[in-house]
Design an enzyme around this catalytic site. Sequence first.
Site, PDB file in Angstrom:
ATOM      1  CG  HIS A   1       1.580   5.673 -12.503  1.00  0.00           C
ATOM      2  ND1 HIS A   1       2.575   6.597 -12.324  1.00  0.00           N
ATOM      3  CD2 HIS A   1       2.179   4.554 -12.981  1.00  0.00           C
ATOM      4  CE1 HIS A   1       3.734   6.063 -12.698  1.00  0.00           C
ATOM      5  NE2 HIS A   1       3.515   4.828 -13.085  1.00  0.00           N
TER       6      HIS A   1
ATOM      7  CG  ASP B   1       0.997   6.914  -5.062  1.00  0.00           C
ATOM      8  OD1 ASP B   1       1.112   7.377  -6.223  1.00  0.00           O
ATOM      9  OD2 ASP B   1       1.970   6.537  -4.381  1.00  0.00           O
TER      10      ASP B   1
ATOM     11  N   GLY C   1      11.546  -1.803  -8.690  1.00  0.00           N
ATOM     12  CA  GLY C   1      10.156  -1.415  -8.463  1.00  0.00           C
ATOM     13  C   GLY C   1       9.518  -2.135  -7.293  1.00  0.00           C
TER      14      GLY C   1
ATOM     15  CB  SER D   1       9.081  -0.173  -2.280  1.00  0.00           C
ATOM     16  OG  SER D   1       8.155   0.378  -3.157  1.00  0.00           O
ATOM     17  CB  SER D   2      15.099  -1.431  -2.222  1.00  0.00           C
ATOM     18  OG  SER D   2      15.443  -0.469  -3.190  1.00  0.00           O
ATOM     19  CB  SER D   3      14.153   3.879  -1.511  1.00  0.00           C
ATOM     20  OG  SER D   3      13.157   3.880  -2.472  1.00  0.00           O
TER      21      SER D   3
ATOM     22  CD  GLU E   1      12.066   7.681  -2.084  1.00  0.00           C
ATOM     23  OE1 GLU E   1      12.082   6.964  -1.063  1.00  0.00           O
ATOM     24  OE2 GLU E   1      12.312   7.255  -3.209  1.00  0.00           O
TER      25      GLU E   1
ATOM     26  CG  ASP F   1       6.314   2.927  -3.130  1.00  0.00           C
ATOM     27  OD1 ASP F   1       5.255   2.446  -3.584  1.00  0.00           O
ATOM     28  OD2 ASP F   1       7.172   3.481  -3.839  1.00  0.00           O
TER      29      ASP F   1
ATOM     30  CE1 TYR G   1       5.603   7.819  -9.883  1.00  0.00           C
ATOM     31  CE2 TYR G   1       6.241   9.989  -9.080  1.00  0.00           C
ATOM     32  CZ  TYR G   1       5.555   8.798  -8.906  1.00  0.00           C
ATOM     33  OH  TYR G   1       4.824   8.591  -7.758  1.00  0.00           O
TER      34      TYR G   1
END
Length: 378
Positions: A35, A37, A123, A125-127, A159, A171, A220
Amino acid sequence: MNLSEDVVVAFRDHYGADPDIVVRAPGRVNLIGEHVDYNGGFVLPMAIERAMWIAVRFRPDDEVHVLSCDFGQTARFTLSDFEYQKPHWCEYIKGVAAALKKRGHTLQGWDGAMLGNVPRGSGLSSSAALELAAAKAFCEVSNIPWDPVEMAVVGQEAENDWVGVNCGIMDQMISACGMAGHAYLLDCRSLEGTHVPLPTGVKIVILDTATRRGLVDSAYNERRSQCEEAAAFFGVDLLRDVSPEMFFAREAELPELTCKRARHVITEDVRTLAAADAMRMNDSETLGKLMWESHVSLRDDFEVSNEALNTLVDLAMAHESCLGARMTGAGFGGCAVALVREDSAAAFEREVAAAYQQAVDLEPAVYVTGATDGAQRL
Ligand code: GLA
């Protein structure tokens, strides 16, 4: 673990021909620097062996046709004319195309089959893996020079602006810039990074709590606004620019919640830089200690952990072969990461998983992983 051959087989089965190329982009685990970045601070993630692979065949036109082996679905769109439809895996690819076009790149079409093994929603980071794999595919077929930092920003834009998730840059940067055997110390303000070798004699073990909390996005975004409030109090744009000295001199003037959030971010930056130094000196004891301190700060000050994560991290820490453990990623469920002595890592995995299962009645997935290269054409 490596799915590059399986994705070629899937391509052949579906299209009845060979692909021209295969691209791959990895998921990530963050060792420390959580938390921070979006506060312009320092992070220390590494690219993991789990990734997204896409087998690609060039097309002479501007159509993109994709088979997702994971969803057992196909999707297609035309590069000259496409818009957002509804939440769907293909929107990540469209978002990447839109961000590339916005930057003035001319895109060619392709046929693809994609296959991944980054667990979704945990968590890891597949995206980002999907975004960077798609960016790599577009760059290869359209002859666009591969600039990893530019492509990370393209992934983040996809994203943020297309899919509508307000993530930071970590990510996508590590999925683009990872290096085998190394973590990546990234300055999230300048986007300059350094590869730092992983210590020897230890293993990185990822433990998935098997818990997922809804409303992660709103929690978030709430944390992000609290950080912005704290930065405004100190008269800076990013909390990165508040030193521990500045903070501790005035912390009593801040509302309690804002104070706790800022304290996490400001001390986490110090820990992350210290962790990179410890890695450079092959000092895994210190690295482990900093990981634990990061967890405590995320748990008590930033308040993004949950019961399951705290239980799992406590159980990991109680194991004799563990040097340090913490929650990793956005939090509210998902994964913990542990630094474990190599010679007793197998016992650690078995015993901590069993103890967790007994404590919360959920089976944790365990992923042991080395650090890998970032997005690449194979
Ligand atoms: C998510 C976001 C990242 C970062 C982490 C928390 O993974 O995508 O940008 O903010 O949470 O460190």
